[in-house]
Design a protein around this motif. Structure first.
Motif, PDB file in Angstrom:
ATOM      1  N   ILE A 184      -0.541   0.013  -8.921  1.00  0.00           N
ATOM      2  CA  ILE A 184      -1.864  -0.432  -9.356  1.00  0.00           C
ATOM      3  C   ILE A 184      -2.988   0.061  -8.122  1.00  0.00           C
ATOM      4  O   ILE A 184      -3.051  -0.358  -7.084  1.00  0.00           O
ATOM      5  N   PRO A 185      -3.978   0.803  -8.986  1.00  0.00           N
ATOM      6  CA  PRO A 185      -5.065   1.125  -8.062  1.00  0.00           C
ATOM      7  C   PRO A 185      -5.799   0.079  -7.460  1.00  0.00           C
ATOM      8  O   PRO A 185      -5.958  -1.205  -8.041  1.00  0.00           O
ATOM      9  N   PHE A 186      -6.190   0.392  -6.257  1.00  0.00           N
ATOM     10  CA  PHE A 186      -7.164  -0.845  -5.472  1.00  0.00           C
ATOM     11  C   PHE A 186      -8.313  -1.034  -6.507  1.00  0.00           C
ATOM     12  O   PHE A 186      -8.692  -0.154  -6.884  1.00  0.00           O
ATOM     13  N   GLY A 187      -8.647  -2.369  -6.325  1.00  0.00           N
ATOM     14  CA  GLY A 187      -9.680  -2.841  -7.250  1.00  0.00           C
ATOM     15  C   GLY A 187      -9.302  -3.264  -8.572  1.00  0.00           C
ATOM     16  O   GLY A 187     -10.111  -4.005  -9.310  1.00  0.00           O
ATOM     17  N   LYS A 188      -8.302  -2.825  -8.981  1.00  0.00           N
ATOM     18  CA  LYS A 188      -7.884  -3.130 -10.529  1.00  0.00           C
ATOM     19  C   LYS A 188      -6.952  -4.473 -10.513  1.00  0.00           C
ATOM     20  O   LYS A 188      -5.908  -4.445  -9.708  1.00  0.00           O
ATOM     21  N   ARG A 204       0.846  -1.297   0.116  1.00  0.00           N
ATOM     22  CA  ARG A 204       0.040   0.084  -0.045  1.00  0.00           C
ATOM     23  C   ARG A 204       0.754   1.030   0.026  1.00  0.00           C
ATOM     24  O   ARG A 204       1.774   1.188   0.756  1.00  0.00           O
ATOM     25  N   ASN A 205       0.452   2.343  -0.781  1.00  0.00           N
ATOM     26  CA  ASN A 205       1.240   3.499  -0.915  1.00  0.00           C
ATOM     27  C   ASN A 205       0.599   4.601  -0.065  1.00  0.00           C
ATOM     28  O   ASN A 205      -0.231   5.410  -0.097  1.00  0.00           O
ATOM     29  N   GLY A 206       1.424   4.305   1.401  1.00  0.00           N
ATOM     30  CA  GLY A 206       0.846   5.379   2.205  1.00  0.00           C
ATOM     31  C   GLY A 206      -0.535   5.171   2.634  1.00  0.00           C
ATOM     32  O   GLY A 206      -1.152   4.000   2.722  1.00  0.00           O
ATOM     33  N   LYS A 207      -1.362   6.431   2.387  1.00  0.00           N
ATOM     34  CA  LYS A 207      -2.982   6.584   2.678  1.00  0.00           C
ATOM     35  C   LYS A 207      -3.532   6.422   1.352  1.00  0.00           C
ATOM     36  O   LYS A 207      -4.656   6.266   1.234  1.00  0.00           O
ATOM     37  N   LYS A 208      -2.893   6.243   0.433  1.00  0.00           N
ATOM     38  CA  LYS A 208      -3.243   6.313  -0.952  1.00  0.00           C
ATOM     39  C   LYS A 208      -3.974   4.717  -1.198  1.00  0.00           C
ATOM     40  O   LYS A 208      -3.459   3.844  -0.686  1.00  0.00           O
ATOM     41  N   GLU A 209      -5.193   4.596  -2.181  1.00  0.00           N
ATOM     42  CA  GLU A 209      -5.743   3.458  -2.389  1.00  0.00           C
ATOM     43  C   GLU A 209      -4.983   2.947  -3.637  1.00  0.00           C
ATOM     44  O   GLU A 209      -5.654   2.821  -4.779  1.00  0.00           O
ATOM     45  N   GLU A 210      -3.727   2.603  -3.555  1.00  0.00           N
ATOM     46  CA  GLU A 210      -3.174   1.961  -4.701  1.00  0.00           C
ATOM     47  C   GLU A 210      -1.919   1.424  -4.025  1.00  0.00           C
ATOM     48  O   GLU A 210      -1.368   1.381  -2.834  1.00  0.00           O
ATOM     49  N   LEU A 211      -1.403   0.579  -4.735  1.00  0.00           N
ATOM     50  CA  LEU A 211      -0.201  -0.640  -4.301  1.00  0.00           C
ATOM     51  C   LEU A 211       1.066   0.032  -5.340  1.00  0.00           C
ATOM     52  O   LEU A 211       1.027   0.346  -6.621  1.00  0.00           O
ATOM     53  N   ILE A 212       2.088  -0.223  -4.433  1.00  0.00           N
ATOM     54  CA  ILE A 212       3.340   0.063  -5.335  1.00  0.00           C
ATOM     55  C   ILE A 212       4.114  -1.019  -5.416  1.00  0.00           C
ATOM     56  O   ILE A 212       4.457  -1.781  -4.475  1.00  0.00           O
TER      57      ILE A 212
END
Length: 151
Positions: free
Chosen positions: A69-73, A47-55
């Motif tokens: 990668i955005p959450f859900g994708k 998880r990229n900090g508080k963002k809803e994305e993965l790094i």
């Protein structure tokens, strides 16, 4: 079975005090990719900090353009939302699949929990159709539990 032989080696990596977190994660990737012949790409996403994305974190295998990668994708993004293991025997049967390589036939993604929070995941691609069993899931859950001890 190979998984039982690899568990102590994963523990040694997790407990090593002379390596950084990224070195330990990379060593786990290298160990799995080397010893399990149908693990063709092994990597970690976080998880990229508080963002809803993965790094993308450390990985072994072909280079990938999917560094965020955005959450859900895709499969990884879905695991970030569901907090559940996701085993994909045939990636072509998945509508929400992000193709990394035309050689990938199957994928398994297992979340990593620290203090009850999903902070990342291990992602494994295989060029072998439908190779993953419940034994892979249990082993990779063990790997994620070990990784959680140093994350």
């Amino acid at each position: 079975m190979i998984f039982e032989e690899l568990k102590p080696q994963v523990e040694v990596i997790a407990l090593s005090t002379n390596k950084t977190v990224n070195e330990k994660l990379l060593n786990i990737c290298e160990l799995l990719e080397k010893h399990i012949n149908y693990y063709n790409w092994v990597g970690f996403y976080f998880r990229n900090g508080k963002k809803e994305e993965l790094i993308l974190g450390p990985y072994v295998g072909a280079p990938t353009d999917h560094t965020v990668i955005p959450f859900g994708k895709g499969i990884c993004g879905q695991v970030a939302v569901s907090n559940q293991n996701f085993v994909v025997p045939d990636v072509t049967a998945q509508d929400n699949y992000i193709a990394c390589s035309i050689t990938v036939k199957a994928e398994i993604v297992i979340p990593i929990f620290v203090n009850g929070k999903n902070i990342g995941q291990i992602d494994i691609d295989s060029s072998t159709p439908d190779p993953f069993t419940e034994a892979d899931e249990r082993f990779l859950e063990f790997v994620c539990e070990q990784a959680a001890t140093f994350l």
